[in-house]
Design an enzyme around this catalytic site. Structure first.
Site, PDB file in Angstrom:
ATOM      1  N   CYS A 197      10.149  54.067  25.433  1.00 13.14           N
ATOM      2  CA  CYS A 197      10.813  54.915  24.436  1.00 13.14           C
ATOM      3  C   CYS A 197      10.495  54.345  23.065  1.00 13.14           C
ATOM      4  O   CYS A 197      10.806  53.186  22.779  1.00 13.14           O
ATOM      5  CB  CYS A 197      12.316  54.889  24.711  1.00 13.14           C
ATOM      6  SG  CYS A 197      13.272  55.788  23.485  1.00 13.14           S
TER       7      CYS A 197
ATOM      8  N   CYS B 288      20.439  55.486  24.931  1.00 16.09           N
ATOM      9  CA  CYS B 288      20.240  56.555  23.940  1.00 16.09           C
ATOM     10  C   CYS B 288      21.278  56.496  22.846  1.00 16.09           C
ATOM     11  O   CYS B 288      22.466  56.417  23.122  1.00 16.09           O
ATOM     12  CB  CYS B 288      20.420  57.927  24.574  1.00 16.09           C
ATOM     13  SG  CYS B 288      19.262  58.305  25.820  1.00 16.09           S
TER      14      CYS B 288
ATOM     15  N   CYS C  31      17.154  57.595  10.292  1.00 13.85           N
ATOM     16  CA  CYS C  31      16.932  59.039  10.436  1.00 13.85           C
ATOM     17  C   CYS C  31      17.659  59.737   9.299  1.00 13.85           C
ATOM     18  O   CYS C  31      18.774  59.360   8.948  1.00 13.85           O
ATOM     19  CB  CYS C  31      17.486  59.513  11.783  1.00 13.85           C
ATOM     20  SG  CYS C  31      17.151  61.256  12.123  1.00 13.85           S
TER      21      CYS C  31
ATOM     22  N   GLU D 276      12.976  49.648  16.800  1.00 13.19           N
ATOM     23  CA  GLU D 276      13.163  49.263  18.187  1.00 13.19           C
ATOM     24  C   GLU D 276      12.350  50.145  19.118  1.00 13.19           C
ATOM     25  O   GLU D 276      12.185  51.335  18.888  1.00 13.19           O
ATOM     26  CB  GLU D 276      14.651  49.355  18.538  1.00 13.19           C
ATOM     27  CG  GLU D 276      15.417  48.225  17.885  1.00 13.19           C
ATOM     28  CD  GLU D 276      16.926  48.449  17.795  1.00 13.19           C
ATOM     29  OE1 GLU D 276      17.659  47.463  17.873  1.00 13.19           O
ATOM     30  OE2 GLU D 276      17.353  49.590  17.630  1.00 13.19           O
TER      31      GLU D 276
ATOM     32  N   CYS E  15      25.429  60.186  16.912  1.00 10.67           N
ATOM     33  CA  CYS E  15      24.264  59.287  17.029  1.00 10.67           C
ATOM     34  C   CYS E  15      24.360  58.138  16.033  1.00 10.67           C
ATOM     35  O   CYS E  15      24.562  58.353  14.837  1.00 10.67           O
ATOM     36  CB  CYS E  15      22.990  60.075  16.774  1.00 10.67           C
ATOM     37  SG  CYS E  15      21.512  59.054  16.701  1.00 10.67           S
TER      38      CYS E  15
ATOM     39  N   CYS F 176      23.392  63.522  12.892  1.00 10.90           N
ATOM     40  CA  CYS F 176      24.104  64.011  14.068  1.00 10.90           C
ATOM     41  C   CYS F 176      25.319  63.110  14.265  1.00 10.90           C
ATOM     42  O   CYS F 176      25.184  61.874  14.228  1.00 10.90           O
ATOM     43  CB  CYS F 176      23.194  64.004  15.280  1.00 10.90           C
ATOM     44  SG  CYS F 176      21.700  64.972  14.991  1.00 10.90           S
TER      45      CYS F 176
HETATM   46  N1  SAH Z   1      15.721  62.546  16.701  1.00 10.10           N
HETATM   47  C1  SAH Z   1      15.262  63.007  17.932  1.00 10.10           C
HETATM   48  C2  SAH Z   1      14.850  61.911  18.879  1.00 10.10           C
HETATM   49  C3  SAH Z   1      15.726  60.675  18.966  1.00 10.10           C
HETATM   50  S1  SAH Z   1      17.289  60.822  19.714  1.00 10.10           S
HETATM   51  C4  SAH Z   1      16.304  63.896  18.586  1.00 10.10           C
HETATM   52  O1  SAH Z   1      17.414  63.946  18.104  1.00 10.10           O
HETATM   53  O2  SAH Z   1      15.954  64.551  19.557  1.00 10.10           O
HETATM   54  C5  SAH Z   1      16.982  60.802  21.457  1.00 10.10           C
HETATM   55  C6  SAH Z   1      18.108  61.458  22.263  1.00 10.10           C
HETATM   56  O3  SAH Z   1      19.267  60.607  22.330  1.00 10.10           O
HETATM   57  C7  SAH Z   1      18.542  62.760  21.643  1.00 10.10           C
HETATM   58  O4  SAH Z   1      18.715  63.756  22.602  1.00 10.10           O
HETATM   59  C8  SAH Z   1      19.865  62.374  21.051  1.00 10.10           C
HETATM   60  O5  SAH Z   1      20.638  63.495  20.853  1.00 10.10           O
HETATM   61  C9  SAH Z   1      20.418  61.407  22.073  1.00 10.10           C
HETATM   62  N2  SAH Z   1      21.526  60.601  21.569  1.00 10.10           N
HETATM   63  C10 SAH Z   1      21.756  60.214  20.308  1.00 10.10           C
HETATM   64  N3  SAH Z   1      22.904  59.498  20.226  1.00 10.10           N
HETATM   65  C11 SAH Z   1      23.411  59.433  21.475  1.00 10.10           C
HETATM   66  C12 SAH Z   1      24.563  58.803  22.037  1.00 10.10           C
HETATM   67  N4  SAH Z   1      25.398  58.101  21.289  1.00 10.10           N
HETATM   68  N5  SAH Z   1      24.779  58.939  23.367  1.00 10.10           N
HETATM   69  C13 SAH Z   1      23.884  59.614  24.124  1.00 10.10           C
HETATM   70  N6  SAH Z   1      22.788  60.213  23.653  1.00 10.10           N
HETATM   71  C14 SAH Z   1      22.542  60.137  22.336  1.00 10.10           C
HETATM   72 FE1  SF4 Z   2      18.385  61.673  14.034  1.00 10.14          FE
HETATM   73 FE2  SF4 Z   2      20.027  60.743  15.909  1.00 10.14          FE
HETATM   74 FE3  SF4 Z   2      20.127  63.322  15.194  1.00 10.14          FE
HETATM   75 FE4  SF4 Z   2      18.014  62.408  16.600  1.00 10.14          FE
HETATM   76  S1  SF4 Z   2      20.129  62.502  17.305  1.00 10.14           S
HETATM   77  S2  SF4 Z   2      17.970  63.760  14.788  1.00 10.14           S
HETATM   78  S3  SF4 Z   2      17.847  60.305  15.742  1.00 10.14           S
HETATM   79  S4  SF4 Z   2      20.618  61.541  13.865  1.00 10.14           S
END
Ligand code: SAH
Ligand code: SF4
Length: 388
Positions: free
Chosen positions: A128, A368, A135, A115, A142, A139
């Site tokens: 974006c 995000c 991934c 996406e 996420c 986290c």
């Molecule tokens: N993997 C990279 C880039 C993709 S995530 C990273 O983690 O930085 C892009 C941003 O969205 C990151 O700051 C991530 O922590 C945030 N993000 C992920 N899941 C989210 C959620 N459910 N609500 C708000 N932000 C989120």
């Molecule tokens: Fe991967 Fe989501 Fe963690 Fe970014 S925030 S490193 S996309 S699991």
């Protein structure tokens, strides 16, 4: 924005049959393209000039038909057409949010889907993009991290996301100047699916294509790479890409960050911050963004805000507070607005800009951390309607 309809809309695109295998030129560095041309018989002496001509057609004009590249000799056009393609990935679905956000679901080789999201604002338009399918990191807040299937995107697949959005937004310049005299995509953020620093070479090559002055020409200062903190690659990103950096920080103690961003067990807060202090060109005009997702009763106390300020002192920084975007089955809740405001105030008072990121495209699950679910949901609803 002229392209934004009033109501959310989803268009399922008709299936396009795959064309026979040809090498894609998208994402090749200039040197890579030169070598590819030599490999099909272009005389070495001409290869550099041919690369330059092709580059302009592909990245300045967005031309997809080699036959239309009129300043190239006819036989050469036929020759490259027989071996190469600049075709974009198929757009499986284009969703347009009430707020004008556009989400592209793209099908890439192997039947994977990624996406990309275009977010228009008054004075800018941010695209974006994703760097991986899924991934490998997990986290806990996420949604992308819960996706099982993972593979790195090629440089071509990363560049193609920009090309697809430019096609859709009709941004390719006519006669050298962008249509309507302005750019639609002014900024690119690597904040979609995946951890860009776990796919370093492809991300680097793709960004160098996107930055190239003779092509799409988006300045390194308008590209932000977001990482969860892959320490060994951070300085390298500064040196070999030179873009701005965002860090998914999200916690102020190792105890909490170990849970939220498990890569912290490998490279903890102190190691990460030490590395950031040596990021090339760090200055007040090129600050590091600390992303901080606001999770109710997990990381959102006044004490957290004060610790955050103490931790990053000395680093030219801004702090981007992100209200948590829930997804089905997510184990956290979004902090209340009053909590987010109180947190922001402490940070502001310490002299840091701390914009709260307004969730965009929530109605199409483009905010995000929500990427992934959209494609699954879409497929389910398409199935219900008896389409595929
Ligand atoms: N993997 C990279 C880039 C993709 S995530 C990273 O983690 O930085 C892009 C941003 O969205 C990151 O700051 C991530 O922590 C945030 N993000 C992920 N899941 C989210 C959620 N459910 N609500 C708000 N932000 C989120
Ligand atoms: Fe991967 Fe989501 Fe963690 Fe970014 S925030 S490193 S996309 S699991």
């Amino acid at each position: 924005m002229s392209t934004a309809p009033i109501t959310p809309e989803t268009r399922i695109m008709p299936r396009i049959e795959p064309v026979p295998e040809k090498q894609s030129l998208l994402g090749l560095t200039r040197e890579g393209m030169r070598e590819a041309l030599i490999a099909i018989g272009t005389p070495v002496k001409q290869a550099k000039m041919r690369t330059s001509q092709l580059w302009q057609w592909i990245y300045q004009k967005g031309e997809q038909d080699f036959g239309a590249m009129t300043n190239l000799a006819k036989e050469f056009r036929t020759e490259i057409g027989a071996h190469f393609t600049v075709e974009r990935p198929e757009i499986v679905a284009l969703q347009v949010s009430n707020d004008g956000t556009r989400k592209y679901l793209l099908r890439i080789d192997g039947g994977h889907e990624v996406e990309a999201v275009y977010i228009p604002d008054e004075n800018r338009g941010t695209l974006c993009i994703s760097s991986q399918v899924g991934c490998t990191l997990n986290c806990t807040f996420c949604h992308t991290g819960t996706q099982k299937l993972v593979r790195n995107l090629t440089a071509g697949e990363i560049v193609a996301q920009v090309m697809v959005a430019r096609d859709d937004l009709e941004e390719w310049p006519e006669n050298g100047t962008p249509k309507e005299g302005r750019r639609r995509i002014t900024n690119v953020v690597l904040m979609g699916m995946g951890e860009p620093l776990y796919n370093f070479e492809n991300v680097r090559d793709a960004m160098n294509v996107v930055m190239d002055n003779e092509g799409i020409s988006i300045s390194r200062r308008r590209i932000t790479l977001s990482t969860s903190g892959v320490v060994p690659e951070i300085v390298r990103a500064g040196e070999e890409i030179g873009c701005l950096l965002a860090i998914s920080f999200h916690a102020t103690t190792d105890e909490v960050r170990d849970v939220l961003v498990p890569i912290n067990k490998k490279w903890n807060i102190e190691t990460l911050l030490d590395t950031l202090r040596s990021y090339p060109r760090l200055s007040n005009s090129e600050r590091i963004t600390f992303e901080y997702v606001m999770l109710k009763d997990v990381n959102d106390s006044d004490a957290d805000a004060r610790r955050l300020v103490r931790l990053i002192s000395g680093i030219p920084a801004k702090i981007n507070l992100i209200p948590f975007n829930p997804w089905p089955g997510s184990p956290y809740e979004r902090s209340s607005w009053s909590r987010i405001e109180a947190f922001a105030e402490i940070i502001n008072n310490a002299g840091y800009a701390s914009p709260v990121r307004t969730p965009r495209g929530e109605d199409i699950m483009a905010a995000c951390g929500q990427l992934k679910s959209a494609s699954e949901k879409l497929r389910k609803s398409a199935l219900k309607k008896g389409t595929s």
